[in-house]
Design a protein around this motif. Structure first.
Motif, PDB file in Angstrom:
ATOM      1  N   UNK A 256     -13.930  -6.382   5.318  1.00  0.00           N
ATOM      2  CA  UNK A 256     -13.618  -5.856   3.997  1.00  0.00           C
ATOM      3  C   UNK A 256     -12.399  -6.521   3.408  1.00  0.00           C
ATOM      4  N   UNK A 257     -11.931  -5.988   2.302  1.00  0.00           N
ATOM      5  CA  UNK A 257     -10.737  -6.512   1.635  1.00  0.00           C
ATOM      6  C   UNK A 257      -9.511  -6.314   2.522  1.00  0.00           C
ATOM      7  N   UNK A 258      -8.528  -7.201   2.355  1.00  0.00           N
ATOM      8  CA  UNK A 258      -7.208  -7.051   2.961  1.00  0.00           C
ATOM      9  C   UNK A 258      -6.228  -6.829   1.824  1.00  0.00           C
ATOM     10  N   UNK A 259      -5.522  -5.670   1.871  1.00  0.00           N
ATOM     11  CA  UNK A 259      -4.637  -5.306   0.754  1.00  0.00           C
ATOM     12  C   UNK A 259      -3.312  -4.797   1.287  1.00  0.00           C
ATOM     13  N   UNK A 260      -2.240  -5.167   0.593  1.00  0.00           N
ATOM     14  CA  UNK A 260      -0.936  -4.639   0.982  1.00  0.00           C
ATOM     15  C   UNK A 260      -0.047  -4.388  -0.226  1.00  0.00           C
ATOM     16  N   UNK A 261       0.870  -3.439  -0.045  1.00  0.00           N
ATOM     17  CA  UNK A 261       1.902  -3.134  -1.035  1.00  0.00           C
ATOM     18  C   UNK A 261       3.084  -4.044  -0.727  1.00  0.00           C
ATOM     19  N   UNK A 262       3.547  -4.779  -1.739  1.00  0.00           N
ATOM     20  CA  UNK A 262       4.552  -5.826  -1.543  1.00  0.00           C
ATOM     21  C   UNK A 262       5.800  -5.557  -2.378  1.00  0.00           C
ATOM     22  N   UNK A 263       6.952  -5.496  -1.711  1.00  0.00           N
ATOM     23  CA  UNK A 263       8.252  -5.458  -2.396  1.00  0.00           C
ATOM     24  C   UNK A 263       8.850  -6.850  -2.403  1.00  0.00           C
ATOM     25  N   UNK A 264       9.499  -7.217  -3.531  1.00  0.00           N
ATOM     26  CA  UNK A 264      10.333  -8.416  -3.573  1.00  0.00           C
ATOM     27  C   UNK A 264      11.414  -8.245  -4.626  1.00  0.00           C
ATOM     28  N   UNK A 265      12.586  -8.821  -4.366  1.00  0.00           N
ATOM     29  CA  UNK A 265      13.687  -8.820  -5.323  1.00  0.00           C
ATOM     30  C   UNK A 265      13.543 -10.048  -6.217  1.00  0.00           C
ATOM     31  N   UNK A 266      13.742  -9.870  -7.533  1.00  0.00           N
ATOM     32  CA  UNK A 266      13.446 -10.936  -8.495  1.00  0.00           C
ATOM     33  C   UNK A 266      14.450 -10.919  -9.658  1.00  0.00           C
ATOM     34  N   UNK A 267      14.412 -11.981 -10.459  1.00  0.00           N
ATOM     35  CA  UNK A 267      14.985 -12.020 -11.819  1.00  0.00           C
ATOM     36  C   UNK A 267      16.501 -11.861 -11.884  1.00  0.00           C
ATOM     37  N   UNK A 268      17.216 -12.272 -10.845  1.00  0.00           N
ATOM     38  CA  UNK A 268      18.663 -12.173 -10.914  1.00  0.00           C
ATOM     39  C   UNK A 268      19.313 -13.457 -10.395  1.00  0.00           C
TER      40      UNK A 268
END
Length: 273
Positions: A256-268
């Motif tokens: 089936x699908x492989x899905x994850x919730x992803x955090x990343x720090x950006x835009x600074x």
């Protein structure tokens, strides 16, 4: 098209007959916390919360990842908090894995079901309550907001993942897609918490090596994930924690699908002093 699923731990304790071997590992560039270690004896109670327990997956550690904290929070019937956030300068994202949760933001009530997403800006007045007769479990990502002169702070909002169309990655024919809850060009946001989806057989076809730190919680499916110079098998309920510049890639094994919730720090801008 199959409905998305969202894995949540249930605690408990293995029997005395269970082998000790597991996939948990802590290394200089990454940590893997497999779902099998999310047991009752490693939960924490949180001040100001009723009928609630948490698994703390990530916290700032000098020399490793320093920008965020991430929890799994399990709220029993009648539980919740009238003042969840103890620090005034901290923003949050909540992502509901199971159950129903009422999130009140500046007096406005939002009823989240599985797949519900709420952004809570720093300094906002918010609360959570579980008025159902079942457990509600959510991911909670916290970050100290980095304000920039001339750029207004982001506004609070609540949505359901099911109402957002994933964005296919270029040249993948939809095999790799990202569900984005905020516009990546909106500089008011200094973190993104997205959902990344791979169809069976899809891959990140190069070793990403970048300044962003990551928390990756696997919502669904399984894959082989490249972390630094190792290939690691991961499945729904596992958490991967990456410091800046840790090389990463993956291959989704199916069926089936492989899905994850992803955090990343950006835009600074990078601070040098």
């Amino acid at each position: 098209m199959s409905e998305p699923s969202y894995y949540a731990p249930e605690g408990g304790l293995p029997s005395q007959m269970t082998l000790l071997t597991d996939r948990a590992v802590v290394k200089e560039a990454y940590t893997v916390i497999p779902r099998g270690v999310l047991r009752d004896i490693v939960t924490s109670n949180l001040p100001g919360w009723d009928n609630t327990r948490s698994w703390i997956l990530a916290r700032p550690i000098a020399g490793f990842a320093t920008t965020f904290a991430q929890y799994i929070v399990e709220v029993g019937p009648g539980g919740g908090s009238a003042k969840p956030e103890p620090e005034s300068g901290v923003e949050s994202v909540l992502f509901l894995l199971t159950g129903d949760l009422e999130v009140t933001i500046e007096g406005e009530k939002h009823q989240l079901t599985a797949g519900g997403y709420a952004y809570l800006p720093a300094g906002a007045s918010w609360s959570v309550a579980n008025s159902s007769d079942a457990v509600a479990t959510f991911q909670w990502v916290r970050k100290a907001y980095e304000a920039v002169e001339g750029i207004p702070a982001p506004k609070a909002f609540a949505v359901q993942e099911q109402d957002i169309e994933p964005t296919p990655m270029p040249d993948t024919d939809g095999a790799w897609a990202t569900t984005r809850f905020v516009d990546p060009n909106d500089l008011s946001h200094d973190m993104h918490v997205n959902i990344v989806t791979f169809e069976p057989g899809a891959a990140i076809p190069f070793a990403e090596t970048h300044v962003m730190e990551h928390g990756l919680y696997v919502l669904e499916g399984k894959a082989v994930y490249r972390l630094n110079d190792d290939w690691v098998e991961v499945e729904a309920g596992d958490f991967m924690w990456l410091r800046a510049f840790c090389p990463q890639a993956c291959y989704a094994g199916g069926p089936g699908k492989f899905r994850y919730l992803l955090y990343k720090d950006v835009n600074r801008q990078i601070k040098l002093t």
